[in-house]
Design an enzyme around this catalytic site. Structure first.
Site, mmCIF file in Angstrom:
data_model
loop_
_atom_site.group_PDB
_atom_site.id
_atom_site.type_symbol
_atom_site.label_atom_id
_atom_site.label_comp_id
_atom_site.label_asym_id
_atom_site.label_seq_id
_atom_site.Cartn_x
_atom_site.Cartn_y
_atom_site.Cartn_z
ATOM 1 N N ARG A 39 8.252 -0.605 6.844
ATOM 2 C CA ARG A 39 7.939 0.649 6.889
ATOM 3 C C ARG A 39 7.133 1.146 7.881
ATOM 4 O O ARG A 39 6.129 0.441 8.148
ATOM 5 C CB ARG A 39 6.965 0.875 5.486
ATOM 6 C CG ARG A 39 6.353 2.267 5.591
ATOM 7 C CD ARG A 39 5.545 2.488 4.407
ATOM 8 N NE ARG A 39 5.189 3.976 4.246
ATOM 9 C CZ ARG A 39 3.414 3.961 4.283
ATOM 10 N NH1 ARG A 39 2.616 3.238 4.138
ATOM 11 N NH2 ARG A 39 3.027 5.538 4.580
ATOM 12 N N HIS B 212 5.500 10.735 3.830
ATOM 13 C CA HIS B 212 6.088 10.556 2.796
ATOM 14 C C HIS B 212 7.476 10.820 2.538
ATOM 15 O O HIS B 212 8.064 11.089 1.546
ATOM 16 C CB HIS B 212 5.563 11.507 1.662
ATOM 17 C CG HIS B 212 4.099 11.309 1.091
ATOM 18 N ND1 HIS B 212 3.230 12.267 0.481
ATOM 19 C CD2 HIS B 212 3.327 10.081 1.051
ATOM 20 C CE1 HIS B 212 1.766 11.362 0.362
ATOM 21 N NE2 HIS B 212 2.092 10.448 0.391
ATOM 22 N N ARG C 69 -8.642 13.804 1.128
ATOM 23 C CA ARG C 69 -8.202 14.485 2.286
ATOM 24 C C ARG C 69 -8.621 15.787 1.978
ATOM 25 O O ARG C 69 -8.025 16.267 0.892
ATOM 26 C CB ARG C 69 -6.865 14.429 2.909
ATOM 27 C CG ARG C 69 -6.765 12.845 3.405
ATOM 28 C CD ARG C 69 -5.533 12.593 4.316
ATOM 29 N NE ARG C 69 -5.032 11.369 4.535
ATOM 30 C CZ ARG C 69 -3.934 10.636 3.990
ATOM 31 N NH1 ARG C 69 -2.982 11.448 3.158
ATOM 32 N NH2 ARG C 69 -3.577 9.351 4.441
ATOM 33 N N ASN D 48 2.627 10.815 -14.078
ATOM 34 C CA ASN D 48 1.611 10.414 -15.071
ATOM 35 C C ASN D 48 0.974 11.471 -15.982
ATOM 36 O O ASN D 48 0.496 11.452 -16.949
ATOM 37 C CB ASN D 48 0.949 9.175 -15.077
ATOM 38 C CG ASN D 48 1.753 7.940 -14.711
ATOM 39 O OD1 ASN D 48 2.610 7.722 -15.577
ATOM 40 N ND2 ASN D 48 1.395 7.549 -13.533
ATOM 41 N N LYS E 236 1.959 -5.802 2.258
ATOM 42 C CA LYS E 236 2.492 -5.556 0.972
ATOM 43 C C LYS E 236 3.845 -5.998 1.290
ATOM 44 O O LYS E 236 4.723 -5.524 2.215
ATOM 45 C CB LYS E 236 2.553 -3.968 0.394
ATOM 46 C CG LYS E 236 1.101 -3.795 0.034
ATOM 47 C CD LYS E 236 1.149 -2.500 -0.779
ATOM 48 C CE LYS E 236 -0.267 -1.812 -0.863
ATOM 49 N NZ LYS E 236 -0.490 -0.413 -0.567
ATOM 50 N N GLU F 195 9.646 3.831 -3.112
ATOM 51 C CA GLU F 195 9.688 3.731 -1.601
ATOM 52 C C GLU F 195 10.354 2.497 -1.028
ATOM 53 O O GLU F 195 11.138 2.389 -0.230
ATOM 54 C CB GLU F 195 8.422 4.208 -0.937
ATOM 55 C CG GLU F 195 8.059 5.653 -1.316
ATOM 56 C CD GLU F 195 6.401 5.971 -0.956
ATOM 57 O OE1 GLU F 195 5.661 5.599 -1.760
ATOM 58 O OE2 GLU F 195 6.013 6.470 0.099
ATOM 59 N N GLY G 16 1.730 8.879 -8.594
ATOM 60 C CA GLY G 16 0.975 8.370 -9.659
ATOM 61 C C GLY G 16 0.314 9.617 -10.402
ATOM 62 O O GLY G 16 0.579 9.497 -11.705
ATOM 63 N N ILE G 17 0.199 10.791 -9.874
ATOM 64 C CA ILE G 17 -0.434 11.665 -10.495
ATOM 65 C C ILE G 17 0.914 12.546 -11.284
ATOM 66 O O ILE G 17 0.913 12.955 -12.452
ATOM 67 C CB ILE G 17 -1.276 12.598 -9.944
ATOM 68 C CG1 ILE G 17 -2.441 11.972 -9.365
ATOM 69 C CG2 ILE G 17 -1.669 14.138 -10.595
ATOM 70 C CD1 ILE G 17 -3.550 12.401 -8.463
ATOM 71 N N GLY G 18 1.703 12.906 -10.326
ATOM 72 C CA GLY G 18 3.030 13.653 -10.491
ATOM 73 C C GLY G 18 3.741 13.104 -11.788
ATOM 74 O O GLY G 18 4.379 13.679 -12.659
ATOM 75 N N ASN H 134 5.363 -3.775 3.942
ATOM 76 C CA ASN H 134 4.454 -2.419 4.281
ATOM 77 C C ASN H 134 3.096 -3.136 4.637
ATOM 78 O O ASN H 134 2.564 -3.656 3.853
ATOM 79 C CB ASN H 134 4.456 -1.475 3.034
ATOM 80 C CG ASN H 134 3.792 -0.508 3.269
ATOM 81 O OD1 ASN H 134 3.259 -0.090 4.204
ATOM 82 N ND2 ASN H 134 3.463 0.283 2.319
ATOM 83 N N GLY I 256 -0.118 11.699 -5.397
ATOM 84 C CA GLY I 256 -0.665 10.429 -5.671
ATOM 85 C C GLY I 256 -1.874 10.543 -5.100
ATOM 86 O O GLY I 256 -2.526 11.561 -5.014
ATOM 87 N N GLY J 174 -2.298 10.425 -1.809
ATOM 88 C CA GLY J 174 -1.926 11.206 -0.964
ATOM 89 C C GLY J 174 -0.889 12.179 -1.632
ATOM 90 O O GLY J 174 -0.344 11.758 -2.382
ATOM 91 N N ASP K 68 -10.357 9.318 -8.426
ATOM 92 C CA ASP K 68 -9.218 8.772 -9.278
ATOM 93 C C ASP K 68 -8.953 9.800 -10.361
ATOM 94 O O ASP K 68 -9.868 10.262 -11.110
ATOM 95 C CB ASP K 68 -9.755 7.271 -10.037
ATOM 96 C CG ASP K 68 -8.673 6.879 -10.920
ATOM 97 O OD1 ASP K 68 -8.144 7.673 -11.712
ATOM 98 O OD2 ASP K 68 -8.500 5.753 -10.605
HETATM 99 P P1 ADP Z 1 -0.893 6.373 -3.820
HETATM 100 O O1 ADP Z 1 -0.810 7.462 -3.163
HETATM 101 O O2 ADP Z 1 -2.241 5.375 -3.139
HETATM 102 O O3 ADP Z 1 0.333 5.501 -3.624
HETATM 103 P P2 ADP Z 1 -0.340 6.808 -6.459
HETATM 104 O O4 ADP Z 1 0.713 7.258 -6.128
HETATM 105 O O5 ADP Z 1 -0.566 5.348 -7.276
HETATM 106 O O6 ADP Z 1 -1.386 6.447 -5.201
HETATM 107 O O7 ADP Z 1 -1.580 7.574 -7.295
HETATM 108 C C1 ADP Z 1 -2.656 7.364 -7.675
HETATM 109 C C2 ADP Z 1 -3.085 8.463 -8.378
HETATM 110 O O8 ADP Z 1 -2.549 8.526 -9.723
HETATM 111 C C3 ADP Z 1 -4.757 8.389 -8.823
HETATM 112 O O9 ADP Z 1 -5.405 9.305 -8.751
HETATM 113 C C4 ADP Z 1 -4.771 7.954 -10.391
HETATM 114 O O10 ADP Z 1 -5.990 8.328 -11.204
HETATM 115 C C5 ADP Z 1 -3.567 9.045 -10.496
HETATM 116 N N1 ADP Z 1 -2.831 8.414 -12.129
HETATM 117 C C6 ADP Z 1 -2.368 7.379 -12.507
HETATM 118 N N2 ADP Z 1 -2.074 7.164 -13.612
HETATM 119 C C7 ADP Z 1 -2.316 8.251 -14.260
HETATM 120 C C8 ADP Z 1 -2.486 9.098 -15.498
HETATM 121 N N3 ADP Z 1 -1.828 8.367 -16.455
HETATM 122 N N4 ADP Z 1 -2.984 10.162 -15.611
HETATM 123 C C9 ADP Z 1 -3.739 11.045 -14.486
HETATM 124 N N5 ADP Z 1 -3.799 10.204 -13.300
HETATM 125 C C10 ADP Z 1 -2.978 9.186 -13.134
#
Ligand code: ADP
Length: 401
Positions: free
Chosen positions: A93, A182, A243, A335, A14, A385, A331-333, A7, A212, A214, A284
């Site tokens: 990718r 995505h 964005r 965690n 990467k 991915e 990352g957000i979805g 990627n 995440g 994005g 973040d």
């Molecule tokens: P990318 O789209 O760059 O691949 P990621 O899927 O890694 O990004 O998501 C990054 C986001 O996920 C950031 O906003 C980060 O703060 C959030 N994130 C990661 N872990 C947690 C957590 N435990 N709680 C809330 N947000 C999180």
């Protein structure tokens, strides 16, 4: 059967090497700052005992070809010579496949030329992807290589979903339409969701939410994407880290007139200075959540972010007619239970009911967070991915034989 996944960005590569027989990661890493006075390499590899070790190195790397040679050397130094000699394929990718690529393609001169022709659709990404493809073809001339497109999964969208209501000639002359991105992630979690539910993908309807940095949503009917939130570019749709997502299309003109900013400045602002960052100064989500108790703008950013996702859940529920499951990933979805809860808040009448306790417990594996009596299952599924690209690489090479 080993597969290398690449990627690449304009100054980075990467990579991950998978052993496809057990899906284990033999090595992974990233080279940054290619072309600058000092480039860096982080490399992580599996040792003979199955444990991982990591090293960080620096040196001057002029271009992607040299970068790939560096990866090869470091991999050999760390004992991966045989794994590289036995590469079954390399998967790349590629961000934009336009309307030409509805599935992955074995790389040859014609495919390279077509990706090049697509560059105006993704001027930052496709040229960077191509540089790495050409470097990999040069470095591994005997290994079959496959381009896997971020847009391909959404090529099943029907015309009423992918057209913009602008003069039709713009589509004919300049390929103006919605493509979505995505795709590899939405496709991966769709398949995982079907496996989790124990049903064939053809039988289920899903709303997949990749949240995440994005952020995008997709309506997936019977394993095929029928709508998605990103458009001609990744700027459309949900609110993202930096964005803006959906806005009144007149905004750029109004801002230009009032502020004197150029079109390029405004494009940059909407891509890099907007979204969560534009509202509260941070992108973040961990930081924003921890500030939201004391900072009104952090709270507003979360309110807006979740409200927009909720609107798309409602829209895609209507589009699908029947939703079997909502899938959270990214990352957000994966965690942030708080964000998942807020996105589903008030949707009980649609059969969307989060179980607070299940939502609060974290797990690295696919799991379910809906109440037992909910009509719509709510799943948290870690995306992968690179593994999806590796799998599609193997399938595409085998199909071409
Ligand atoms: P990318 O789209 O760059 O691949 P990621 O899927 O890694 O990004 O998501 C990054 C986001 O996920 C950031 O906003 C980060 O703060 C959030 N994130 C990661 N872990 C947690 C957590 N435990 N709680 C809330 N947000 C999180």
């Amino acid at each position: 059967m080993n597969v290398l996944v690449i990627n690449s960005g304009s100054s980075s590569i990467k990579y991950k090497i998978f052993n496809m027989s057990d899906k284990s990661v033999l090595a992974s890493g990233v080279i940054d700052r290619i072309g600058e006075p000092v480039s860096s390499l982080k490399h992580r590899w599996m040792k003979a005992d199955g444990e991982y070790e990591e090293i960080s190195l620096t040196r001057k790397i002029d271009d992607h070809s040299e970068g790939l040679q560096w990866i090869t050397c470091v991999s050999e130094d760390t004992g991966l010579t045989r794994q590289l000699e036995e590469l079954f394929g390399i998967g790349h990718r590629v961000v934009h496949g336009g309307e030409v690529f509805q599935k992955p393609a074995v790389i040859n001169d014609k495919v390279i030329e077509t990706i090049r022709e697509m560059a105006p659709l993704a001027p930052l990404h496709n040229p960077a992807n191509l540089v790495a493809i050409e470097a990999a073809v040069k470095n591994y001339p005997d290994v079959p290589q496959v381009a896997v497109f971020d847009t391909a999964f959404h090529q099943t969208m029907p015309p009423h979903a992918f057209h913009y209501a602008v003069p039709y000639e713009l589509y004919k002359n300049y390929h103006v339409r919605r493509y979505g991105f995505h795709g590899t992630s939405h496709q991966f979690v769709s398949k995982q969701a079907a496996a989790y539910l124990g049903r064939p993908p053809e039988e289920i309807n899903l709303i997949t939410l990749h949240i995440g940095n994005g952020v995008s949503a997709a309506a997936v009917r019977g394993g095929r994407s029928i709508d998605t939130s990103m458009g001609m570019t990744p700027l459309e749709g949900l609110i993202m880290g930096t964005r803006c997502g959906d806005i009144d299309p007149s905004l750029p003109f109004y801002i230009a007139e009032r502020s004197g900013l150029s079109i390029n400045d405004i494009e940059r602002m909407l891509n890099k200075e907007s979204g969560l960052k534009g509202i509260c100064g941070a992108n973040d989500m961990r930081e924003i959540i921890s500030n939201s108790g004391k900072d009104d703008l952090a709270k507003l950013a979360i309110d807006m972010f979740c409200y927009r996702i909720k609107k798309y859940i409602g829209a895609y529920h209507a589009v699908l007619g029947r939703t079997d499951a909502i899938v959270f990933t990214g990352g957000i979805g994966e965690n942030a239970g708080l964000i998942r809860a807020r996105c589903c808040e008030g949707l009980e009448a649609f059969g969307i009911k989060i179980d607070e306790q299940k939502n609060a417990s974290s797990s690295g594996a696919a799991h379910e967070i809906n109440k037992a009596d909910a009509k719509v299952r709510i799943l948290v599924i870690p995306t992968n991915e690179e593994l999806e690209i590796a799998g599609q690489t193997v399938e595409t090479i085998l199909a071409a034989k």
